[in-house]
Design an enzyme around this catalytic site. Sequence first.
Site, mmCIF file in Angstrom:
data_model
loop_
_atom_site.group_PDB
_atom_site.id
_atom_site.type_symbol
_atom_site.label_atom_id
_atom_site.label_comp_id
_atom_site.label_asym_id
_atom_site.label_seq_id
_atom_site.Cartn_x
_atom_site.Cartn_y
_atom_site.Cartn_z
ATOM 1 N N HIS A 52 0.813 -1.234 0.000
ATOM 2 C CA HIS A 52 0.000 0.000 0.000
ATOM 3 C C HIS A 52 0.836 1.270 0.000
ATOM 4 O O HIS A 52 0.462 2.255 -0.633
ATOM 5 C CB HIS A 52 -0.950 0.010 1.206
ATOM 6 C CG HIS A 52 -1.868 -1.163 1.197
ATOM 7 N ND1 HIS A 52 -1.564 -2.342 1.848
ATOM 8 C CD2 HIS A 52 -3.052 -1.372 0.561
ATOM 9 C CE1 HIS A 52 -2.530 -3.219 1.631
ATOM 10 N NE2 HIS A 52 -3.441 -2.653 0.860
ATOM 11 N N GLU A 103 2.510 -1.456 7.829
ATOM 12 C CA GLU A 103 3.599 -1.517 6.840
ATOM 13 C C GLU A 103 4.869 -0.852 7.359
ATOM 14 O O GLU A 103 5.965 -1.363 7.124
ATOM 15 C CB GLU A 103 3.127 -0.917 5.502
ATOM 16 C CG GLU A 103 2.012 -1.771 4.907
ATOM 17 C CD GLU A 103 1.764 -1.595 3.413
ATOM 18 O OE1 GLU A 103 2.357 -0.691 2.792
ATOM 19 O OE2 GLU A 103 0.963 -2.384 2.868
ATOM 20 N N ARG A 157 -21.909 17.560 13.868
ATOM 21 C CA ARG A 157 -22.040 18.720 12.969
ATOM 22 C C ARG A 157 -23.358 18.596 12.228
ATOM 23 O O ARG A 157 -23.675 17.515 11.701
ATOM 24 C CB ARG A 157 -20.907 18.739 11.946
ATOM 25 C CG ARG A 157 -19.602 19.303 12.433
ATOM 26 C CD ARG A 157 -18.637 19.521 11.265
ATOM 27 N NE ARG A 157 -17.515 20.367 11.655
ATOM 28 C CZ ARG A 157 -16.402 19.912 12.221
ATOM 29 N NH1 ARG A 157 -16.248 18.624 12.462
ATOM 30 N NH2 ARG A 157 -15.444 20.757 12.546
ATOM 31 N N ARG A 162 -15.059 24.479 18.337
ATOM 32 C CA ARG A 162 -16.423 23.980 18.383
ATOM 33 C C ARG A 162 -17.251 24.592 19.507
ATOM 34 O O ARG A 162 -18.455 24.401 19.553
ATOM 35 C CB ARG A 162 -16.393 22.442 18.476
ATOM 36 C CG ARG A 162 -15.780 21.757 17.255
ATOM 37 C CD ARG A 162 -16.554 22.083 15.978
ATOM 38 N NE ARG A 162 -17.959 21.807 16.101
ATOM 39 C CZ ARG A 162 -18.519 20.597 16.011
ATOM 40 N NH1 ARG A 162 -17.771 19.552 15.735
ATOM 41 N NH2 ARG A 162 -19.812 20.440 16.151
#
Length: 267
Positions: free
Chosen positions: A15, A88, A176, A231
């Site tokens: 990957h 990996e 949200r 937030r």
Amino acid sequence: MVERNYAKPGEVMYHTGLTKELLEGARYALVPGDPGRVEGLAKALDPQARFLAYHREFHSWLARVQGAPVLVMSTGMGGPCITFTVEELARLGVTTFLRVGTTGSLREDLDLGDVVISKAAVRLDGASKAYAPIEYPAVPDLDVTLALRQAAEELAVPYKLGVTVTTDSFWPGQERYDSFGGYVVRRLQGSLREWQALGCSNYEMEAATLFTLTSVLGLRAGAICGVVAKRTDSESVAPRGIYELAERRFQQVSRRAVELLLAQDSR
Ligand code: URA
């Protein structure tokens, strides 16, 4: 003791497209989410940093800090991407992971551009459940976290240590309502207020997965994120200038933290 599955010479990771040879023995990896942040971060560590590979969301550069090779690789967004990163890179010999990214603050006293250093994370992700039952804590490595804190102190970067809430969803998962559909399922309505009441500091999407995997696998990790959404005031993310400020700060802090850890590790 379980035998670890290290990469063979020349083996290309499916990957990330990396090999042990490309990493030149790097044991440290700085892992931002965004591929667009990799080059700047690598060059902030080392102006001579060089490009290694670009596969899927995994964009890799190699820097040297005090002569030691340090990989900078993007992870992409969310817990599943972190599992590819840890699996990996661990096979290639990386033992220390530093997540550098952006976050939404849940505390009044965390302003746009400030940084949050995670001291634990709430596991609202799905991927880490494949590695450990949900009762298992998502905690970063203590030495890595203390190095991040010392670096922020030395550089006078405004920071808080906090409990991070890691979600799999940027919209309903972080309560949200400005999404396409505008609906938050009942289970998550009021969840932002609840995480605040429980003393949590910020929302992001990777730390808990990273902490769980690295703990389970005997590796080390830490996380530092720049606040780009406040937030307590709004659902919106900040304008570009705030991103640049947050980015400059997490670059400086992560570089100094790597220097501190290298010095510690060489003792
Ligand atoms: N990243 C997140 O996951 N949430 C935010 O609000 C900002 C950045």
